[in-house]
Design a protein around this motif. Structure first.
Motif, PDB file in Angstrom:
ATOM      1  N   TYR A 315       6.890  -7.547  -5.412  1.00 49.23           N
ATOM      2  CA  TYR A 315       6.098  -8.121  -4.436  1.00 49.23           C
ATOM      3  C   TYR A 315       5.460  -6.789  -3.774  1.00 49.23           C
ATOM      4  CZ  TYR A 315       8.133 -12.592  -5.019  1.00 49.23           C
ATOM      5  OH  TYR A 315       8.414 -13.823  -5.565  1.00 49.23           O
ATOM      6  N   VAL A 316       3.948  -6.780  -4.104  1.00 43.20           N
ATOM      7  CA  VAL A 316       3.282  -5.425  -3.634  1.00 43.20           C
ATOM      8  C   VAL A 316       2.335  -5.731  -2.545  1.00 43.20           C
ATOM      9  CG1 VAL A 316       1.813  -3.690  -4.531  1.00 43.20           C
ATOM     10  CG2 VAL A 316       3.431  -4.787  -6.027  1.00 43.20           C
ATOM     11  N   ASN A 317       2.495  -5.269  -1.169  1.00 41.96           N
ATOM     12  CA  ASN A 317       1.679  -5.504  -0.052  1.00 41.96           C
ATOM     13  C   ASN A 317       0.590  -4.252  -0.182  1.00 41.96           C
ATOM     14  OD1 ASN A 317       0.516  -5.806   2.273  1.00 41.96           O
ATOM     15  ND2 ASN A 317       2.391  -5.453   3.423  1.00 41.96           N
ATOM     16  N   LEU A 318      -0.476  -4.718  -0.284  1.00 42.22           N
ATOM     17  CA  LEU A 318      -1.462  -3.225  -0.298  1.00 42.22           C
ATOM     18  C   LEU A 318      -1.664  -2.535   0.868  1.00 42.22           C
ATOM     19  CD1 LEU A 318      -4.803  -4.954  -2.026  1.00 42.22           C
ATOM     20  CD2 LEU A 318      -2.615  -3.996  -3.084  1.00 42.22           C
ATOM     21  N   LEU A 319      -0.835  -3.147   1.847  1.00 44.81           N
ATOM     22  CA  LEU A 319      -0.926  -2.201   3.201  1.00 44.81           C
ATOM     23  C   LEU A 319       0.365  -1.466   3.373  1.00 44.81           C
ATOM     24  CD1 LEU A 319      -2.458  -4.998   5.519  1.00 44.81           C
ATOM     25  CD2 LEU A 319      -3.751  -3.479   3.854  1.00 44.81           C
ATOM     26  N   ASP A 320       1.210  -1.750   2.575  1.00 43.95           N
ATOM     27  CA  ASP A 320       2.494  -0.939   2.756  1.00 43.95           C
ATOM     28  C   ASP A 320       2.098   0.563   1.956  1.00 43.95           C
ATOM     29  OD1 ASP A 320       5.147  -0.443   3.242  1.00 43.95           O
ATOM     30  OD2 ASP A 320       5.531  -0.450   1.106  1.00 43.95           O
ATOM     31  N   ILE A 321       2.891   1.479   2.591  1.00 43.95           N
ATOM     32  CA  ILE A 321       2.793   2.906   2.236  1.00 43.95           C
ATOM     33  C   ILE A 321       3.277   3.135   0.682  1.00 43.95           C
ATOM     34  CG2 ILE A 321       5.219   3.743   2.970  1.00 43.95           C
ATOM     35  CD1 ILE A 321       3.645   6.094   3.980  1.00 43.95           C
ATOM     36  N   ASN A 322       3.932   2.127   0.378  1.00 43.31           N
ATOM     37  CA  ASN A 322       4.423   2.399  -1.274  1.00 43.31           C
ATOM     38  C   ASN A 322       3.673   1.618  -2.150  1.00 43.31           C
ATOM     39  OD1 ASN A 322       6.494   4.241  -0.576  1.00 43.31           O
ATOM     40  ND2 ASN A 322       7.661   2.771   0.056  1.00 43.31           N
ATOM     41  N   TYR A 323       2.660   1.033  -1.617  1.00 44.54           N
ATOM     42  CA  TYR A 323       1.801   0.146  -2.523  1.00 44.54           C
ATOM     43  C   TYR A 323       1.480   0.457  -4.147  1.00 44.54           C
ATOM     44  CZ  TYR A 323      -2.525   2.728  -2.102  1.00 44.54           C
ATOM     45  OH  TYR A 323      -3.238   3.907  -2.558  1.00 44.54           O
ATOM     46  N   TYR A 324       1.186   1.957  -3.981  1.00 48.36           N
ATOM     47  CA  TYR A 324       0.681   2.533  -5.385  1.00 48.36           C
ATOM     48  C   TYR A 324       1.899   2.320  -6.532  1.00 48.36           C
ATOM     49  CZ  TYR A 324       3.902   6.312  -4.000  1.00 48.36           C
ATOM     50  OH  TYR A 324       5.003   7.161  -3.518  1.00 48.36           O
ATOM     51  N   MET A 325       3.243   2.045  -5.952  1.00 47.45           N
ATOM     52  CA  MET A 325       4.053   2.003  -7.031  1.00 47.45           C
ATOM     53  C   MET A 325       4.246   0.601  -7.872  1.00 47.45           C
ATOM     54  SD  MET A 325       7.315   3.790  -4.988  1.00 47.45           S
ATOM     55  CE  MET A 325       8.441   4.254  -6.226  1.00 47.45           C
ATOM     56  N   GLY A 326       3.322   0.013  -7.372  1.00 47.35           N
ATOM     57  CA  GLY A 326       3.365  -1.433  -8.131  1.00 47.35           C
ATOM     58  C   GLY A 326       1.960  -1.810  -8.449  1.00 47.35           C
ATOM     59  N   MET A 327       1.005  -0.732  -8.531  1.00 47.49           N
ATOM     60  CA  MET A 327      -0.291  -0.937  -8.985  1.00 47.49           C
ATOM     61  C   MET A 327      -0.332  -1.307 -10.369  1.00 47.49           C
ATOM     62  SD  MET A 327      -2.407  -1.376  -6.363  1.00 47.49           S
ATOM     63  CE  MET A 327      -1.200  -2.369  -5.680  1.00 47.49           C
ATOM     64  N   PRO A 328      -1.357  -1.984 -11.056  1.00 53.45           N
ATOM     65  CA  PRO A 328      -1.591  -2.207 -12.256  1.00 53.45           C
ATOM     66  C   PRO A 328      -1.452  -0.870 -13.332  1.00 53.45           C
ATOM     67  CG  PRO A 328      -3.198  -3.700 -11.246  1.00 53.45           C
ATOM     68  CD  PRO A 328      -2.488  -2.851 -10.029  1.00 53.45           C
TER      69      PRO A 328
END
Length: 753
Positions: A315-328
């Motif tokens: 579950y990737v929250n775009l506003l979380d600091i670690n968002y990039y780890m789950g990006m496409p």
């Protein structure tokens, strides 16, 4: 086959009649020898001044700056110089027409020339092999199979480079153009894995085509079938299109037929590569001595119990600091991080869900004042050029899963057999979960998690607060990977004055109650003890009377005041502790850390009667005398010293007995601070290991998962500084000189003929 061999032999002779082949060998020899002996010299000096050496095979040959890692970065520079003339030389001189008009098959010509360059590349590996032999006599217990794995990986890589260079040489009569074109193609293959990673299916193809990092697994000691097949298939692809290219000079073919041939070959190679890279068809060979690249025995025992579908949803929250780890664009790398598990569990399915909601990413809000969550999410989509199938709003995601307790951080859920558990990201340098955390989450799905319940209602220590004396860090901090909630335990609180202790409780912790327990609470605790369940009691000298009725039932009491000890550097209530030397390992197993475990403001524990428990002291004061004293003194006065002193006084004890057909385990400690946030964060302290060992014991050694591996044995450099210096002269000066003289002799002899 004989024709191929003769062509290869002729091509090799031609190569060695050129100074380029000799120059490349000399440069490769100097670079590889310089790197190896520079590392060896550095470690020999470090060892001489007392630094510990560990896993020398991997440190010297792999890692960020190992020999194989660095030489991998140079290989792509050498190959274009060697392959640029393979076919372009024939085209430029006109001899290609004779070859094409001869009865020799074109595939024999191409394969013969490829065999020649592949044979030449063996010289690179021979140089690395010689260095490996030197390492064998320079490092105690060198991991030979690990070194061999790296050499295999580099050889497959350089042969693939050679196949690409061979094809580029077919396209032009200018050797320099062929060399530059080869570099461009190699650069493209390194970069293509980053293209179209947001497009389903296409991203898998481009990721497969990428040559970047393909040899890394083998350099690190793991031979993976999909990487080996990648090198083989890409080599076949470029050899095949080289054959097709030259056939156009011999056979009259229509454009459509040519396109069909090229397309058919490319599609066949890509399809075969994609299929063989899937987890169920991937095979592994761990070449490391300690099997570092394979799941530990404890983890393998867990995955053996899982035979149904497993879904890991991120579950990737775009506003979380670690968002990039789950990006496409990160998904393929993210999936690859679970390769150790998909090796044993090919049925793992990875899903990604994107949403936006209020996060703890303070920097994002500070940099975008006045924007709400929706506006911030739109801005992230725009700036990141994201093409998401679905971006869930807070209301929509809440209908799927409640992520508020997870602070709306990037988090995973693992689902198996109708059960679900969280697998989190952490606020440390590495962020991602390691084997220990992943295996703990998986084990929660095939066993019943150990439930820790903290008593509340009497001003006990809190597992929800961050103060120094509270317990959130060690038990309930989702952002800390070693917190027990991330190591397989369930953690909860209950007001034992008003509520019954939950039936499923495995460990009840009563941590420093400040007020007297109600009779109802005492009755519930006594009933809990009589049921033979596990208990942990932690007190402070000023408040230990609150637990007097419970400790009396256990046959224990406490010293009346705080214990103090003389010290030149610490406050009087800072007690330097020692492990009891005669701890029965059949009762409890403890890792005796090189660091001490300090207790600040502790009572001593005294046995008052036999209550049917076996009492095993765990921590005690050291051999220096301790006295009882009122809390808060700044020094041990003479008046205090006149009081009776004690040595080796128990501070933490374990109680055990067999009851109701099982072993009951109880810990009693005269100090409640040692499990607090401050003490668990103390540097150079053995406290955290001690606490971990205690809860491992409570869980019957089920959690945390033991992922320790055998100690490495290649920990000693066996050569002296003088021997390293002499070796450097031989390999960096004399050996390259020998190659130069050999080349000069052959070239001069040829010119004279």
């Amino acid at each position: 086959m004989k024709t191929i061999y003769r062509i290869a032999k002729t091509e090799l002779n031609t190569m060695f009649y050129s100074p380029v082949a000799w120059v490349v060998l000399v440069i490769f020899s100097i670079q590889s020898s310089w790197k190896f002996f520079d590392s060896l010299e550095r470690f020999e000096k470090a060892q001489k001044i007392g630094q510990d050496m560990h896993n020398m095979s991997q440190v010297i040959f792999s890692g960020f700056s190992g020999l194989f890692t660095e030489m991998q970065n140079y290989l792509y520079l050498y190959v274009p110089l060697l392959t640029m003339g393979l076919i372009s030389r024939e085209i430029n001189s006109g001899s290609i027409k004779l070859l094409l008009s001869s009865p020799i098959k074109i595939k024999d010509i191409v394969l013969g020339k490829f065999l020649a360059i592949a044979a030449y590349c063996l010289l690179f590996m021979a140089i690395l092999g010689i260095i490996g032999v030197v390492a064998y006599f320079s490092i105690d217990n060198l991991d030979v199979s690990f070194v061999l794995s790296g050499i295999i990986g580099l050889y497959l890589l350089v042969c693939t480079y050679a196949a690409i260079g061979l094809f580029m040489s077919c396209l032009t009569s200018y050797q320099v153009v062929a060399a530059i074109s080869t570099l461009v193609v190699l650069a493209g293959l390194n970069y293509i894995g980053k293209l179209w990673q947001a497009v389903d299916y296409v991203k898998d193809v481009t990721y497969f085509l990428s040559i970047s990092g393909r040899a890394n697994s083998m350099i690190e000691g793991l031979i993976v079938s999909k990487d080996v097949l990648y090198f083989v298939l890409v080599s076949i692809l470029f050899i095949g299109i080289s054959i097709f290219k030259l056939q156009t000079g011999r056979d009259a073919q229509t454009v459509s037929k040519r396109v069909l041939k090229y397309t058919g070959l490319v599609v066949a190679i890509l399809s075969l590569g994609y299929i063989t890279s899937r987890a169920p068809l991937t095979f592994y060979k761990d070449m490391t001595r300690t099997k570092d690249k394979t799941l530990t025995k404890a983890s393998q025992e867990i995955v053996k119990k899982m035979d149904g579908p497993i879904t890991i949803t991120t579950y990737v929250n775009l506003l979380d600091i670690n968002y990039y780890m789950g990006m496409p664009y990160s998904q393929n790398n993210d999936i690859a991080s679970f390769d150790k598990y998909s090796r044993f569990l090919p049925q793992i399915k990875m899903d990604y869900v994107y949403y936006y909601d209020t996060s703890t990413n303070e920097a994002l809000y500070a940099q975008n004042p006045g924007l709400n969550d929706k506006q911030l999410a739109d801005k992230m989509v725009e700036t990141q050029s994201l093409k998401l199938k679905k971006l869930y709003s807070p209301a929509e995601i809440s209908k799927i899963i409640n992520l508020k307790p997870e602070q709306n951080r990037v988090v995973r859920t693992i689902e198996y057999n109708g059960k679900k558990t969280f697998l989190r990201m952490y606020d440390d340098l590495f962020k991602v979960p390691f084997e220990k955390e992943i295996s703990a989450s998986l084990k929660r799905l095939v066993t019943t998690p150990v439930k820790i319940v903290f008593a509340t209602g009497n001003m006990e220590r809190s597992i929800e607060k961050n103060g120094d004396k509270n317990y959130k860090t060690g038990f309930n901090e989702i952002t800390f990977r070693n917190s027990l909630i991330n190591q397989g335990f369930d953690v909860a609180s209950v007001d034992i004055n008003a509520q019954n202790i939950p039936e499923q409780t495995n460990i009840l912790i009563i941590a420093d109650p400040k007020t007297q327990l109600s009779q109802g609470a005492i009755d519930r605790i006594n009933k809990y003890i009589d049921q033979g369940k596990n208990l942990m009691l932690l007190t402070e000298p000023e408040t230990n009377t609150a637990l007097a009725s419970i400790t009396d039932k256990l046959g224990l009491g406490f010293t009346k005041q705080t214990l103090v000890q003389e010290s030149e550097t610490n406050s009087p209530d800072y007690l330097v502790t020692e492990f009891e030397k005669t701890i029965d390992t059949t009762v409890i197993k403890l890792h005796k850390s090189q660091f001490t475990i300090p207790l600040l403001g502790s009572s001593g524990i005294i046995a008052t009667k036999d209550a049917g428990f076996k009492v095993t002291p765990l921590l005690k004061t050291n051999s220096q005398p301790v006295w009882e004293s009122p809390a808060g003194i700044s020094s041990v006065s003479e008046d205090v010293k006149k009081q009776p002193s004690a040595k080796a006084l128990p501070l933490v004890v374990a109680l055990t007995r067999n009851i109701n057909g099982k072993s009951q385990k109880i810990i009693v400690a005269g100090d409640a601070d040692f499990m607090g946030n401050a003490e668990l964060s103390r540097q150079q302290s053995g406290t955290f290991q001690f606490v971990t060992d205690v809860f491992t014991w409570f869980s019957n050694y089920q959690f945390p998962i033991d992922t320790t591996r055998p100690e490495s044995t290649d920990n000693l450099v066996t050569v002296t500084a003088n021997q390293v210096f002499i070796s450097k002269i031989i390999f960096i000066a004399l050996f390259p000189l020998f190659i130069i003289l050999s080349g000069a002799f052959i070239l001069i002899r040829r010119n004279r003929r």
